[in-house]
Design an enzyme around this catalytic site. Sequence first.
Site, mmCIF file in Angstrom:
data_model
loop_
_atom_site.group_PDB
_atom_site.id
_atom_site.type_symbol
_atom_site.label_atom_id
_atom_site.label_comp_id
_atom_site.label_asym_id
_atom_site.label_seq_id
_atom_site.Cartn_x
_atom_site.Cartn_y
_atom_site.Cartn_z
ATOM 1 N N GLY A 43 0.770 -1.236 0.000
ATOM 2 C CA GLY A 43 0.000 0.000 0.000
ATOM 3 C C GLY A 43 0.803 1.288 0.000
ATOM 4 O O GLY A 43 0.353 2.309 -0.516
ATOM 5 N N GLU A 98 3.790 4.229 5.893
ATOM 6 C CA GLU A 98 2.534 3.486 5.763
ATOM 7 C C GLU A 98 1.559 4.242 4.870
ATOM 8 O O GLU A 98 1.617 5.475 4.790
ATOM 9 C CB GLU A 98 1.892 3.324 7.154
ATOM 10 C CG GLU A 98 2.136 1.986 7.814
ATOM 11 C CD GLU A 98 1.314 0.841 7.201
ATOM 12 O OE1 GLU A 98 0.883 0.919 6.032
ATOM 13 O OE2 GLU A 98 1.102 -0.140 7.914
ATOM 14 N N ASP A 99 0.652 3.518 4.253
ATOM 15 C CA ASP A 99 -0.405 4.153 3.474
ATOM 16 C C ASP A 99 -1.473 4.737 4.402
ATOM 17 O O ASP A 99 -1.918 5.865 4.239
ATOM 18 C CB ASP A 99 -1.033 3.171 2.472
ATOM 19 C CG ASP A 99 -1.463 1.839 3.103
ATOM 20 O OD1 ASP A 99 -1.210 1.612 4.316
ATOM 21 O OD2 ASP A 99 -2.045 1.017 2.376
ATOM 22 N N ASP A 102 -4.934 2.538 10.744
ATOM 23 C CA ASP A 102 -6.352 2.309 11.040
ATOM 24 C C ASP A 102 -6.473 1.904 12.515
ATOM 25 O O ASP A 102 -6.486 2.768 13.386
ATOM 26 C CB ASP A 102 -6.826 1.213 10.069
ATOM 27 C CG ASP A 102 -8.300 0.919 10.135
ATOM 28 O OD1 ASP A 102 -9.070 1.812 10.503
ATOM 29 O OD2 ASP A 102 -8.706 -0.210 9.806
ATOM 30 N N LYS A 130 -6.803 7.222 10.318
ATOM 31 C CA LYS A 130 -8.214 7.094 10.730
ATOM 32 C C LYS A 130 -8.234 7.025 12.249
ATOM 33 O O LYS A 130 -8.393 5.948 12.831
ATOM 34 C CB LYS A 130 -8.776 5.777 10.188
ATOM 35 C CG LYS A 130 -9.399 5.826 8.826
ATOM 36 C CD LYS A 130 -10.100 4.476 8.594
ATOM 37 C CE LYS A 130 -10.328 4.228 7.144
ATOM 38 N NZ LYS A 130 -10.729 2.817 6.915
ATOM 39 N N PHE A 152 -14.058 3.141 4.066
ATOM 40 C CA PHE A 152 -13.033 2.348 3.398
ATOM 41 C C PHE A 152 -12.607 3.101 2.132
ATOM 42 O O PHE A 152 -13.413 3.325 1.235
ATOM 43 C CB PHE A 152 -13.565 0.954 3.041
ATOM 44 C CG PHE A 152 -12.488 0.051 2.562
ATOM 45 C CD1 PHE A 152 -11.647 -0.594 3.464
ATOM 46 C CD2 PHE A 152 -12.291 -0.159 1.206
ATOM 47 C CE1 PHE A 152 -10.627 -1.429 3.021
ATOM 48 C CE2 PHE A 152 -11.274 -0.995 0.752
ATOM 49 C CZ PHE A 152 -10.443 -1.627 1.658
ATOM 50 N N VAL A 153 -11.342 3.511 2.104
ATOM 51 C CA VAL A 153 -10.867 4.334 0.987
ATOM 52 C C VAL A 153 -9.934 3.540 0.068
ATOM 53 O O VAL A 153 -9.278 2.594 0.507
ATOM 54 C CB VAL A 153 -10.145 5.606 1.495
ATOM 55 C CG1 VAL A 153 -11.116 6.488 2.273
ATOM 56 C CG2 VAL A 153 -8.932 5.268 2.355
ATOM 57 N N ARG A 165 -5.192 0.494 -6.749
ATOM 58 C CA ARG A 165 -3.974 1.104 -6.198
ATOM 59 C C ARG A 165 -3.454 2.214 -7.113
ATOM 60 O O ARG A 165 -2.810 3.147 -6.657
ATOM 61 C CB ARG A 165 -2.866 0.053 -6.042
ATOM 62 C CG ARG A 165 -3.133 -0.985 -4.977
ATOM 63 C CD ARG A 165 -1.867 -1.773 -4.699
ATOM 64 N NE ARG A 165 -2.098 -3.023 -3.995
ATOM 65 C CZ ARG A 165 -2.219 -3.149 -2.682
ATOM 66 N NH1 ARG A 165 -2.177 -2.085 -1.907
ATOM 67 N NH2 ARG A 165 -2.405 -4.337 -2.131
HETATM 68 P P1 5GP Z 1 -4.137 -1.396 11.002
HETATM 69 O O1 5GP Z 1 -3.193 -2.473 11.437
HETATM 70 O O2 5GP Z 1 -3.717 -0.001 11.372
HETATM 71 O O3 5GP Z 1 -5.557 -1.695 11.416
HETATM 72 O O4 5GP Z 1 -4.238 -1.522 9.452
HETATM 73 C C1 5GP Z 1 -3.397 -0.918 8.558
HETATM 74 C C2 5GP Z 1 -3.608 -1.510 7.189
HETATM 75 O O5 5GP Z 1 -4.990 -1.811 6.949
HETATM 76 C C3 5GP Z 1 -3.218 -0.523 6.106
HETATM 77 O O6 5GP Z 1 -1.853 -0.609 5.794
HETATM 78 C C4 5GP Z 1 -4.119 -0.960 4.959
HETATM 79 O O7 5GP Z 1 -3.505 -1.992 4.232
HETATM 80 C C5 5GP Z 1 -5.367 -1.512 5.637
HETATM 81 N N1 5GP Z 1 -6.458 -0.507 5.654
HETATM 82 C C6 5GP Z 1 -6.979 0.112 6.728
HETATM 83 N N2 5GP Z 1 -7.965 0.967 6.386
HETATM 84 C C7 5GP Z 1 -8.056 0.897 5.043
HETATM 85 C C8 5GP Z 1 -8.886 1.574 4.072
HETATM 86 O O8 5GP Z 1 -9.751 2.432 4.355
HETATM 87 N N3 5GP Z 1 -8.670 1.240 2.777
HETATM 88 C C9 5GP Z 1 -7.747 0.325 2.390
HETATM 89 N N4 5GP Z 1 -7.631 0.090 1.086
HETATM 90 N N5 5GP Z 1 -6.938 -0.320 3.275
HETATM 91 C C10 5GP Z 1 -7.107 -0.039 4.587
#
Ligand code: 5GP
Length: 179
Positions: A43, A98-99, A102, A130, A152-153, A165
Site C-alpha cells: 500500500g 505506511e499508506d 487504522d 483514521k 473504506f478508501v 492502487r
Molecule cells: P491497522 O493495522 O492499522 O488496522 O491496518 C493498517 C492496514 O490496513 C493498512 O496498511 C491498509 O492496508 C489496511 N487498511 C486500513 N484501512 C483501510 C482503508 O480504508 N482502505 C484500504 N484500502 N486499506 C485499509
Amino acid sequence: MDNDILKVLISEEEIHKIVHRLGKEIEEDYRGKDLVVVGILRGSVVFMTDLIREIDLHLDIDFMDVSSYGDGMESTGIVKILKDLEESIKGRHVLIVEDIVDTGRTVKHLQGLLEYREAASIEVCTFLDKPTRREISGLEVKYVGTEVPNEFVVGYGLDFSQKYRNLPYVGILKPEIYE
Ligand code: 5GP
C-alpha cells in the site's frame, strides 16, 4: 475505474501538497542523520516513491511486507512478516512509511520488531490516518498526511482486493462494488 468511485476524498492536487509538506518536514528533521526509509508493501509504494523525491537528503530505502488484512475490509488482528528488510538497521534512523493507520496494530507490531534490532530511532510517516478507529492507545505517529473519516478508501496505493492502487486520487468506492 472512475465509474466505481462514489466520492473523491483527496484530489491529485491535494495529494501533491500533502506529500511536499511531509517531505520538507522530514528533510528538516533528518539532516545529517543516517536515514533508512522503510516502505510497508504494498500500500505505501505509491506514496513512498513520491515522498522520497521531496526529501533532498541522502537516504536508503528498504521494504517490508506484512499481512494484516486479507482480501476483505476488516482487520484480522494477525500481523505476519512476509518479507523482511534487506539491510541492517542497527544504529540507523528508521522512518516507517505506511499508506494508512487504522486500528494501529500493524504499526505497533512493526515498531516493536524494529526496536529490538537496535535502530537509533524509529518514527512513522503515514499518508492517511483514521484516528476514530484506533485500538492501540498511545501509538505515536509523528508524520501524518491527513485524517480521513471512518470509510473504506481506495487509490494512491490503497486497494480493494488488490485493485484501485493506481488511482491517482483517494476515493470511496460505490457500495455495489464490495457488497
Ligand atoms: P491497522 O493495522 O492499522 O488496522 O491496518 C493498517 C492496514 O490496513 C493498512 O496498511 C491498509 O492496508 C489496511 N487498511 C486500513 N484501512 C483501510 C482503508 O480504508 N482502505 C484500504 N484500502 N486499506 C485499509
